[in-house]
Design a protein around this motif. Structure first.
Motif, short mmCIF file in Angstrom:
data_model
loop_
_atom_site.label_atom_id
_atom_site.label_comp_id
_atom_site.label_asym_id
_atom_site.label_seq_id
_atom_site.Cartn_x
_atom_site.Cartn_y
_atom_site.Cartn_z
N ASP A 1 17.98 60.56 44.31
CA ASP A 1 17.53 59.29 43.74
C ASP A 1 17.59 59.26 42.22
OD1 ASP A 1 17.04 58.34 46.28
OD2 ASP A 1 14.91 58.90 46.26
N ASP A 2 17.91 60.38 41.61
CA ASP A 2 17.90 60.44 40.15
C ASP A 2 19.16 59.87 39.51
OD1 ASP A 2 15.40 61.54 40.04
OD2 ASP A 2 16.10 63.61 39.87
N ILE A 3 20.20 59.62 40.31
CA ILE A 3 21.41 58.98 39.80
C ILE A 3 21.76 57.82 40.72
CG2 ILE A 3 23.88 59.21 39.36
CD1 ILE A 3 23.43 61.93 38.26
N THR A 4 22.00 56.66 40.12
CA THR A 4 22.29 55.44 40.86
C THR A 4 23.64 54.90 40.42
OG1 THR A 4 19.94 54.88 41.05
CG2 THR A 4 21.53 53.07 41.32
N LEU A 5 24.41 54.43 41.37
CA LEU A 5 25.70 53.79 41.09
C LEU A 5 25.53 52.28 41.03
CD1 LEU A 5 28.85 53.72 40.90
CD2 LEU A 5 28.85 53.65 43.41
N CYS A 6 26.06 51.67 39.98
CA CYS A 6 26.12 50.20 39.88
C CYS A 6 27.59 49.81 39.78
CB CYS A 6 25.35 49.73 38.65
SG CYS A 6 25.45 47.94 38.37
N LEU A 7 28.10 49.20 40.82
CA LEU A 7 29.49 48.73 40.77
C LEU A 7 29.57 47.53 39.85
CD1 LEU A 7 30.54 49.04 44.53
CD2 LEU A 7 31.28 50.49 42.61
N ALA A 8 30.31 47.66 38.78
CA ALA A 8 30.34 46.61 37.76
C ALA A 8 31.60 46.75 36.92
CB ALA A 8 29.11 46.69 36.86
N ASP A 9 32.10 45.61 36.47
CA ASP A 9 33.20 45.54 35.53
C ASP A 9 32.62 45.15 34.18
OD1 ASP A 9 35.38 44.96 33.96
OD2 ASP A 9 36.34 43.60 35.38
N ALA A 10 32.53 46.11 33.27
CA ALA A 10 31.83 45.88 32.00
C ALA A 10 32.55 44.92 31.09
CB ALA A 10 31.60 47.21 31.28
N THR A 11 33.81 44.57 31.40
CA THR A 11 34.49 43.55 30.59
C THR A 11 33.98 42.15 30.94
OG1 THR A 11 36.33 43.24 32.16
CG2 THR A 11 36.59 44.95 30.47
N HIS A 12 33.23 42.06 32.03
CA HIS A 12 32.66 40.80 32.49
C HIS A 12 31.19 40.79 32.09
CE1 HIS A 12 32.33 37.23 34.90
NE2 HIS A 12 31.54 37.78 35.81
N ARG A 13 30.79 39.91 31.19
CA ARG A 13 29.45 39.95 30.61
C ARG A 13 28.33 39.98 31.65
NH1 ARG A 13 25.99 36.17 29.72
NH2 ARG A 13 27.52 34.50 29.96
N PRO A 14 28.34 39.14 32.69
CA PRO A 14 27.26 39.21 33.68
C PRO A 14 27.16 40.59 34.34
CG PRO A 14 28.45 37.14 33.90
CD PRO A 14 29.25 37.99 32.96
N ASP A 15 28.30 41.23 34.58
CA ASP A 15 28.28 42.58 35.16
C ASP A 15 27.64 43.58 34.20
OD1 ASP A 15 29.53 41.59 37.40
OD2 ASP A 15 31.10 43.13 37.44
#
Length: 257
Positions: free
Chosen positions: A53-67
């Motif tokens: 639980d100490d590492i979490t994955l967030c699927l996101a495209d950082a070029t997209h501001r909401p992500d």
């Protein structure tokens, strides 16, 4: 350098330098959210890190501001607060000279290497400023200090990232927040094997010639290892690094000496 009780966001944390940073920060006590666009790479990263639980994955495209903003919120929602932001997303995916570069390549490269850091940092400051503490660490590049031909957009973005970092350091210093860059040289990652042949063609050489070009510019005679970059990030993230801000730490085997 103890990060117990600290939380961190590492964008582009599923492979290469980002994965090494996430591993190092967690090994020293931090809970970490890593971002990436690929579910496959994300799952592989979680398996390698094996941190529960100490590492979490967030699927996101950082070029997209909401992500980018959602990634920041994920840290707070998951762990209650945010302490360290590592803007690692970036890369040179297209290679062109100033004479040949297209508008599409130029804007894509700047979005990947510069806009991502702005979107993430700007939203993170809504958390860091009120608590009057925090670390922002941007992963620039030796290309932001001593650029190669054929990497005009990448070099421009990494130069700009250094400038953004220095301005940020002046703006947030009174709030107990530091902002720094780490500037890696050529690093032993998947990028070298995947993008290296393309870069070699732009430089008028082959893949072995490209590796020779990079190692020949160093004083160590070898490529940098991801964990060596992560060690610099660890220092900047720690209490022991609290006196460092507005700086660019080169981890490039002496390339920019």
């Amino acid at each position: 350098m103890d990060l117990d009780g600290k939380t961190a966001l590492v964008t582009g944390g599923t492979r290469g330098i980002g994965l090494a940073i996430a591993h190092t920060l967690h090994r020293h006590g931090a809970r970490v959210v890593i971002t990436g666009r690929s579910e496959e790479h994300g799952a592989a990263a979680l398996a390698r890190l094996d941190a529960g639980d100490d590492i979490t994955l967030c699927l996101a495209d950082a070029t997209h501001r909401p992500d980018a903003e959602r990634a920041v919120d994920t840290v707070v929602d998951r762990y209650g607060h945010l302490d360290v932001v590592v803007n690692n997303v970036g890369g040179a995916t297209d290679f062109a000279t100033v004479a040949d570069i297209t508008d599409e390549t130029w804007h894509h490269t700047l979005a990947l290497n510069l806009d991502t850091a702005l979107y993430t940092t700007r939203h993170a400051l809504s958390r860091l400023l009120p608590q009057r503490s925090g670390r922002v660490i941007n992963i620039s590049s030796m290309e932001g200090r001593d650029p190669d031909p054929g990497l005009c957009a990448y070099a421009a973005a990494k130069h700009a990232l250094i400038g953004l970092t220095r301005v940020l350091a002046k703006e947030v210093g009174p709030y107990g927040i530091t902002a720094n860059c780490v500037c890696p040289g050529a690093v032993e990652t998947d990028w070298v094997t995947e993008q290296g042949p393309k870069a070699a063609r732009v430089l008028g050489t082959d893949y072995p010639g490209l590796i020779g070009h990079f190692t020949g510019r160093t004083t160590t005679g070898r490529l940098t290892r991801p964990e060596e970059v992560a060690a610099a990030v660890l220092l900047l993230a720690s209490h022991e690094g609290s006196g460092i801000t507005g700086s660019c730490i080169a981890v490039d085997g002496g390339t920019t000496v």
